[in-house]
Design an enzyme around this catalytic site. Structure first.
Site, PDB file in Angstrom:
ATOM      1  N   ASP A  98      -8.168   4.855 -13.542  1.00  0.00           N
ATOM      2  CA  ASP A  98      -8.349   3.486 -13.058  1.00  0.00           C
ATOM      3  C   ASP A  98      -8.176   3.300 -11.562  1.00  0.00           C
ATOM      4  O   ASP A  98      -7.859   2.206 -11.101  1.00  0.00           O
ATOM      5  CB  ASP A  98      -7.342   2.591 -13.791  1.00  0.00           C
ATOM      6  CG  ASP A  98      -5.926   3.150 -13.699  1.00  0.00           C
ATOM      7  OD1 ASP A  98      -5.657   3.926 -12.765  1.00  0.00           O
ATOM      8  OD2 ASP A  98      -5.099   2.815 -14.562  1.00  0.00           O
ATOM      9  N   GLU A 120      -9.185   9.241 -20.111  1.00  0.00           N
ATOM     10  CA  GLU A 120      -8.112   8.225 -20.147  1.00  0.00           C
ATOM     11  C   GLU A 120      -8.726   6.819 -20.227  1.00  0.00           C
ATOM     12  O   GLU A 120      -8.446   5.928 -19.428  1.00  0.00           O
ATOM     13  CB  GLU A 120      -7.164   8.351 -18.952  1.00  0.00           C
ATOM     14  CG  GLU A 120      -5.810   7.698 -19.224  1.00  0.00           C
ATOM     15  CD  GLU A 120      -4.811   7.862 -18.080  1.00  0.00           C
ATOM     16  OE1 GLU A 120      -4.178   8.930 -17.997  1.00  0.00           O
ATOM     17  OE2 GLU A 120      -4.648   6.915 -17.289  1.00  0.00           O
ATOM     18  N   GLU A 134      -5.968  -1.752 -10.767  1.00  0.00           N
ATOM     19  CA  GLU A 134      -6.315  -0.764 -11.807  1.00  0.00           C
ATOM     20  C   GLU A 134      -6.882  -1.383 -13.074  1.00  0.00           C
ATOM     21  O   GLU A 134      -7.803  -0.825 -13.688  1.00  0.00           O
ATOM     22  CB  GLU A 134      -5.088   0.092 -12.146  1.00  0.00           C
ATOM     23  CG  GLU A 134      -4.651   1.046 -11.030  1.00  0.00           C
ATOM     24  CD  GLU A 134      -3.801   0.389  -9.950  1.00  0.00           C
ATOM     25  OE1 GLU A 134      -3.468  -0.817 -10.093  1.00  0.00           O
ATOM     26  OE2 GLU A 134      -3.482   1.056  -8.950  1.00  0.00           O
ATOM     27  N   HIS A 210       5.581   2.835  -6.367  1.00  0.00           N
ATOM     28  CA  HIS A 210       4.491   2.790  -5.392  1.00  0.00           C
ATOM     29  C   HIS A 210       3.447   1.700  -5.638  1.00  0.00           C
ATOM     30  O   HIS A 210       2.554   1.493  -4.826  1.00  0.00           O
ATOM     31  CB  HIS A 210       3.739   4.125  -5.382  1.00  0.00           C
ATOM     32  CG  HIS A 210       2.886   4.345  -6.599  1.00  0.00           C
ATOM     33  ND1 HIS A 210       3.398   4.853  -7.757  1.00  0.00           N
ATOM     34  CD2 HIS A 210       1.576   4.089  -6.839  1.00  0.00           C
ATOM     35  CE1 HIS A 210       2.433   4.921  -8.665  1.00  0.00           C
ATOM     36  NE2 HIS A 210       1.312   4.452  -8.134  1.00  0.00           N
ATOM     37  N   ARG A 212       0.813  -1.260  -5.932  1.00  0.00           N
ATOM     38  CA  ARG A 212       0.407  -2.331  -5.014  1.00  0.00           C
ATOM     39  C   ARG A 212       0.947  -3.704  -5.438  1.00  0.00           C
ATOM     40  O   ARG A 212       1.329  -4.504  -4.601  1.00  0.00           O
ATOM     41  CB  ARG A 212      -1.125  -2.411  -4.932  1.00  0.00           C
ATOM     42  CG  ARG A 212      -1.720  -1.600  -3.801  1.00  0.00           C
ATOM     43  CD  ARG A 212      -3.235  -1.765  -3.748  1.00  0.00           C
ATOM     44  NE  ARG A 212      -3.815  -1.269  -2.517  1.00  0.00           N
ATOM     45  CZ  ARG A 212      -4.001   0.016  -2.226  1.00  0.00           C
ATOM     46  NH1 ARG A 212      -3.603   0.947  -3.066  1.00  0.00           N
ATOM     47  NH2 ARG A 212      -4.542   0.374  -1.083  1.00  0.00           N
ATOM     48  N   HIS A 243       6.730   8.310  -2.127  1.00  0.00           N
ATOM     49  CA  HIS A 243       5.262   8.297  -1.948  1.00  0.00           C
ATOM     50  C   HIS A 243       4.941   8.214  -0.453  1.00  0.00           C
ATOM     51  O   HIS A 243       5.687   7.585   0.305  1.00  0.00           O
ATOM     52  CB  HIS A 243       4.736   7.078  -2.708  1.00  0.00           C
ATOM     53  CG  HIS A 243       3.254   7.019  -2.893  1.00  0.00           C
ATOM     54  ND1 HIS A 243       2.380   6.827  -1.854  1.00  0.00           N
ATOM     55  CD2 HIS A 243       2.483   7.107  -4.005  1.00  0.00           C
ATOM     56  CE1 HIS A 243       1.139   6.789  -2.311  1.00  0.00           C
ATOM     57  NE2 HIS A 243       1.173   6.972  -3.629  1.00  0.00           N
TER      58      HIS A 243
END
Ligand code: UD1
Ligand code: UDP
Length: 381
Positions: A98, A120, A134, A210, A212, A243
């Site tokens: 995604d 996936e 995503e 991490h 967004r 990250h």
């Protein structure tokens, strides 16, 4: 005999970890030419995975820039993919999950009328903005794809409910295939600090963050909760491979750096990470991949998000949603640190996400699609 040219496209760390075993599995089949195109949406974090799995891409778009926006990733991937498709002439393109690479890779394939296999497939939260972007990326890829490799029956059911009724396969998640090659009892870490951690005498909490949608206030709350946990529990050590995103690193520097018992380290290679997970006490994360790996290794997970597209391990009892409120996160972590019964209830190995044969099933399904083999049996729950 003309070989079927199957081009796997990926660009970020998690896609790479989940696609490298598939690139290798496809290469084992004499009917298939296994090609690999990376967008390098991530650069260092991608290259580290390629090293671990010893894969040399056939095409590299090298698009990453610091603080890249969603639009620049998508547009650079899309135009770069034109060149990759013209150069490698794939009969099928595989995308994973995604990310922006996933969406742009599938869209480019569609523009060139190349069939798409979505690895996936079928994960959903049904919240357009969480995870962002995503949830929308994977929905858009659903509209484009021809074959859908669903990790679980639940993922397949999601797609059936949306009216997708062809090309669906329950395969398991390729992350479990990857985990089976990386985790070893006698593993010795290359990162010296990890060999020296007190695994027996203290509770090691592995942390990552991490996403967004957690930028800003949620990430601040998470960092402050982690700080409080380290400050109030002398028997705990937090290990946090941070990250490389500058946004994440700024939040870590501002709210967490300098806290005793918090080890802030650079991103780990996949084999270091998987073996650290196998030895830790608890995982606290907003990552998708860790929610699949940790249950397989019998490690409880507190998810630093409001929702999850991976409800299977929540149902099995090894994953709990902790959200992004500071005090709730602290309370839920306190409980698992201090209450042995509560901990034991969560700490059992479950494998709803795969049996290590996902790549085999996907390769078989591709051969079947091109009329070169039997339809594979789906993974049983
Ligand atoms: C991306 C994916 C997300 C996935 C995550 C895995 C999108 C929109 N997001 O988010 O779904 O969960 O990867 O980690 O596709 N950077 C480096 N070196 C690296 C990697 C990143 O310096 O090797 C820095 C760069 O400044 C880059 C920034 O991190 O601009 C953010 O990377 P980006 O891919 O845009 O977003 P992620 O948060 O990593
Ligand atoms: N991972 C890694 N090194 C790290 C942190 C994570 O190899 O320092 C692995 C982790 O084991 C999992 C994958 O990266 O396989 C998850 O990637 P990430 O959390 O970046 O993305 P997500 O899964 O949330 O999309």
């Amino acid at each position: 005999m003309e070989k079927i040219r199957v081009m796997s496209v990926f660009g970020t760390r998690p896609e790479a970890i989940k696609m490298c075993p598939l690139v290798k599995e496809l290469a084992k089949h004499p009917e298939i030419e296994s090609l690999c195109c990376v967008t390098a949406q991530h650069r260092q974090m991608l290259d580290s995975v390629l090293d671990v799995f010893d894969i040399k891409p056939d095409y590299d778009l090298d698009i990453m820039t610091p603080r890249q926006t969603l639009s620049t990733i998508t547009s650079k991937c899309l135009t770069g993919m034109d060149d990759a498709i013209e150069a490698l002439k794939p009969d099928m393109i595989l995308v994973h999950g995604d990310t922006s690479t996933t969406f742009a890779g599938a869209l480019a394939a569609f523009y060139h009328q190349v069939p798409v296999g979505h690895v996936e497939a079928g994960l959903r939260t049904y919240d357009k903005y969480s995870p962002f972007p995503e949830e929308m990326n994977r929905k858009l890829v659903t509209g484009i794809a021809d074959l859908y490799f669903c990790p679980t029956q639940n993922n397949k059911d999601n797609l059936l409910r949306e009216g997708v009724d062809k090309g669906l396969f329950v395969t398991g998640n390729t992350v479990i295939d990857a985990l089976m090659t990386t985790v070893r009892k006698d593993y010795k870490f290359e990162t010296a600090e990890l060999n020296e951690l007190p695994y027996e005498s203290k509770k090691i909490i592995l942390v990552t963050c991490h996403r967004r949608e957690n930028y800003g206030e949620p990430m601040k709350n998470i960092m402050l909760a982690l700080k409080h946990i380290a400050q109030t529990h002398e028997d705990v050590e937090l290990v946090y491979p941070v990250h490389l995103s500058p946004v994440v690193r700024e939040a870590v520097d501002k709210y967490l750096r300098g806290t005793p018992r918090v080890h802030l380290i650079d991103p780990l290679s996949a084999d270091e990470m998987h073996n650290l997970m196998a030895r830790c006490y608890l995982v606290m994360t907003d990552s998708g991949g860790l929610q699949e790996e940790a249950p397989a290794l019998g490690k409880p997970v507190l998810v630093l998000r409001h929702e999850t597209e991976r409800p299977e391990a929540v149902t099995a009892g090894t994953v709990k949603l902790a959200g992004v409120d500071q005090h709730t996160i602290e309370e839920m972590a306190d409980r698992l640190i201090c209450d042995k019964a509560a901990y034991d209830e969560m700490a059992h190995a479950v494998n709803p996400y795969g049996d290590g044969k996902a790549c085999e099933r996907i390769a078989q399904a591709i051969l079947w699609h091109f009329g070169k083999g039997e339809k594979p049996e789906e993974m049983k729950a």
